[in-house]
Design an enzyme around this catalytic site. Structure first.
Site, PDB file in Angstrom:
ATOM      1  N   SER A   1      47.086  33.929  42.083  1.00  0.00           N
ATOM      2  CA  SER A   1      47.135  34.564  40.757  1.00  0.00           C
ATOM      3  C   SER A   1      47.293  33.559  39.624  1.00  0.00           C
ATOM      4  CB  SER A   1      48.265  35.602  40.688  1.00  0.00           C
ATOM      5  OG  SER A   1      48.135  36.510  41.737  1.00  0.00           O
ATOM      6  N   ARG A   2      46.792  32.383  39.829  1.00  0.00           N
ATOM      7  CA  ARG A   2      46.799  31.321  38.822  1.00  0.00           C
ATOM      8  C   ARG A   2      48.202  30.832  38.472  1.00  0.00           C
ATOM      9  NH1 ARG A   2      42.386  31.849  41.145  1.00  0.00           N
ATOM     10  NH2 ARG A   2      40.681  30.839  40.090  1.00  0.00           N
TER      11      ARG A   2
END
Ligand SMILES: NC(=O)C1=CN([C@@H]2O[C@H](COP(=O)(O)OP(=O)(O)OC[C@H]3O[C@@H](n4cnc5c(N)ncnc54)[C@H](O)[C@@H]3O)[C@@H](O)[C@H]2O)[C@@H](O)CC1
Ligand SMILES: [K+]
Length: 627
Positions: free
Chosen positions: A601-602
């Site tokens: 999710s970065r």
């Protein structure tokens, strides 16, 4: 932003516009730099105002490593061929080629089988890396196609895969018995049909279909009918697994009509087909992502007789790709990186040690050139980009002393940029000449980047070699600050590109990705060091370094060849090729490291190492940055 005014009353105010190009480094609190120009001059070009900036000296731990020059020689890659222009053999022609090879042309079956099996193994290794696809099942039939499967299994074992073999109808001939013995001596397990799980996806990553080749006819008889069905039904189990195994068919997808292909439409749908000698007509119906040709032994008499159009094999490769590799939608390449968290307390205290740890991991994962790095430099005239966006910052509050022809600014804040400083406003004490307040705008400079190969890393820094008359060398002579960026992906248990997709199946990619950024000041390495490395390179590369006046405009490629040939002739007696004066190494002394690791999710990890002096000793402070 703070405004610092040290003195007050009866002061005159002078408003000035000055420019200062700063190098790409970190400056710390209260570091000073000078503007070598009268404060009262206006409209000067940026180059007139080159200043100096204090840079901390960095000493890293005494880890000494060097990389061999072999990294710089690139490997050959499979060439793409247009399938339309390739010849396809009928069943009769395939048998005829076989007869000629083993008759008048003097080949033996085992020779051809060895080369065929090796081609199959190398084709597999081109696409499916053992780090992700280690468990192989070779299903071997009663004829030569089955023999190819046995040979391929042996080579795959030596390539680092874990093959098993299902060979239900053994041919009692010395050649086949020998192949079985060779596999048994490597402890390759032989599985009976009954031993196989109902769902082959559970136990295997690659299924080598070596049941039938070009002599197949009719409908498959037991036990091969069931074995073929096991391959056909794999897609039924696909939803139960993150990754379904790939099918690699040797010469012909077993059960297919040799000329007409999968007539019923319910046959095996291989992901990879390795055609041997020349593709057979059924290969025109192959729609999987990877079609390779193997069997690099076809003499020209056969090529002429059968009017064959076959793609050339690259370099020393045993296989060549036919057709384009599968297209990948670049915009859809959005990997979810799954890694153990990179925690401050777990990383090495010394950034060079941490670098070496990641470098070793990248090397072990099979990355071809983990020593490739982007080198960014900027000359003194780096043009500013337009104001606005993130390329522009403003700070106020520096102060210092203004002498006749130079102003010394003392920065009152930590700044971090590579840019052009535009001094917009200065307040100067007309009596003491103290510089009271300055307002500056910083616009980031355009830098230039290229990939170079790291040739050594030790306590003194990172070393690479190049032409001292190249653009990067020119920029480094004007501004010795530079930045290095390493990009390593595909670590550990990742899916390798090109990605394999089976229609309807879900592809779960586990990708580990690391980046390391190193910034610092650059110096030329001592000439003896360059000399030593120059002579360790292949002679061709040594001549190439002399032949190319790097970054100069040349009328065409022929000039390079011509110069190269002349030099080759000159040194054909094997005499020492002198290192040209304009060729040598650089060493970047690190002043900052950043270790970046991709996360889900970065929410990536970013750990920065900043040098600090504590009690006269250099220590690296580790800070975490938001992704
Ligand atoms: N240039 C060449 O000709 C080369 C051929 N090679 C390999 O040899 C293969 C051809 O080998 P072979 O001629 O031995 O033939 P195959 O390996 O295609 O199969 C022949 C065997 O399958 C059996 N069979 C045929 N139809 C069947 C059916 N419907 N049900 C059950 N069994 C059936 C036959 O009785 C025979 O035992 C090629 O496809 C290739 O893989 C390679 O080893 C090297 C080079
Ligand atoms: K086959």
């Amino acid at each position: 932003m703070t405004m610092v005014i040290r003195k007050s009353s009866s002061r005159a105010m002078t408003c000035l516009f000055l420019y200062q190009l700063l190098p790409p480094t970190r400056s710390h609190h209260n570091h000073s730099f000078s503007i070598y120009k009268s404060c009262r001059s206006l409209s000067k070009t940026p180059s007139d105002f080159l200043g100096s900036i204090w840079c901390p000296t960095v000493c890293a731990a005494p880890t000494i490593r060097s990389f061999s020059s072999k990294f710089s020689e690139s490997n050959t890659t499979a060439r793409m061929q247009n399938p339309e222009s390739i010849s396809y053999l009928t069943q009769r022609e395939a048998a005829e080629v076989d007869e000629i090879l083993m008759g008048p042309l003097g080949f033996s079956v085992d020779q051809l089988m060895e080369l065929a099996g090796l081609s199959v193994a190398t084709s597999i290794a081109e696409v499916y890396k053992p780090s992700e696809y280690s468990r192989v099942l070779a299903i071997c039939g009663p004829g030569n196609n089955g023999g190819d499967g046995l040979v391929a299994a042996r080579h795959l074992h030596h390539f680092g895969y874990k093959p098993s073999v299902c060979y239900p109808k053994r041919t009692q001939k010395p050649l086949y018995n020998g192949l079985v013995t060779q596999l048994e001596s490597l402890s390759v397990p032989f599985l009976s049909v009954e031993d196989l799980p109902v769902d082959l996806s559970e136990d295997f990553d690659i299924l080598v279909d070596a049941m039938f080749g070009f002599s197949f006819h009719g409908s498959p008889r037991p036990p091969f009918d069931d074995l073929i069905q096991k391959l056909v039904q794999l897609c039924n189990f696909a939803q139960n697994h993150q990754k379904s195994p790939v099918i690699v068919s040797v010469d012909i997808p077993s059960g297919w009509h040799v000329e007409e292909g999968d007539v019923s439409g319910e046959g095996v749908k291989p992901d990879m087909l390795v055609s041997l000698t020349a593709p057979k007509l059924c290969a025109k119906r192959f729609t999987g992502p990877h079609h390779f040709l193997g069997g690099r032994f076809v003499p020209s008499s056969i090529v002429d007789k059968f009017k064959l159009h076959l793609p050339p094999y690259p370099g020393t490769s045993m296989c060549v790709r036919i057709g384009k590799p599968p297209q990948i939608d670049i915009s859809a390449l959005r990997q979810n990186y799954i890694s153990p968290e990179l925690l401050e307390e777990q990383v090495a205290a010394d950034p060079i040690d941490q670098f070496c740890k990641w470098f070793d991991e990248a090397l072990a994962s099979g990355l071809r050139e983990p020593n490739a790095m982007a080198l960014s430099t900027v000359g003194k005239d780096g043009k500013p980009q337009l104001k606005g966006a993130q390329n522009y910052v403003e700070w106020v509050g520096s102060f210092g002393v203004c002498k006749k022809d130079k102003c010394e600014l003392e920065l009152d804040k930590e700044i971090q940029f590579l840019g052009l400083v535009q001094v917009l406003f200065m307040l100067i004490d007309t009596i003491t000449q103290d510089l009271l307040v300055t307002t500056c705008h910083v616009t980031f400079c355009n830098s230039s980047s290229r990939i170079v190969l790291l040739k050594g890393v030790d306590k003194d820094g990172f070393v690479w070699y190049t032409n001292y008359e190249s653009q990067k060398a020119h920029e480094l002579s004007e501004n010795p600050q530079a930045s290095l960026l390493f990009y390593w992906d595909g670590l550990k248990r990742q899916a390798m590109l090109p990605l394999h997709f089976r229609p309807g199946s879900k592809v779960h990619i586990r990708l580990y990705k690391h980046e390391v950024r190193v910034e610092g000041s650059v110096q030329k390495v001592p000439d003896e060091e360059s000399e030593q490395y120059f002579h360790s390179r292949p002679r061709g590369s040594q001549i190439g370094a002399i032949a190319s006046k790097q970054s100069t405009i040349i009328p065409g490629r022929h000039i390079l060849h011509q110069t190269y040939k002349e030099l080759e002739g000159k040194y054909s007696d094997g005499s020492l090729i002198p290192k040209p004066k304009h060729w040598g190494g650089y060493r970047l002394k690190p002043q900052l490291f950043e270790f970046w690791q991709g996360q889900q999710s970065r929410l990536h990890d970013r750990l920065q190492y900043i040098p600090q002096e504590i009690d006269g000793k250099l220590v690296w402070k580790i800070v975490r940055l938001a992704p």
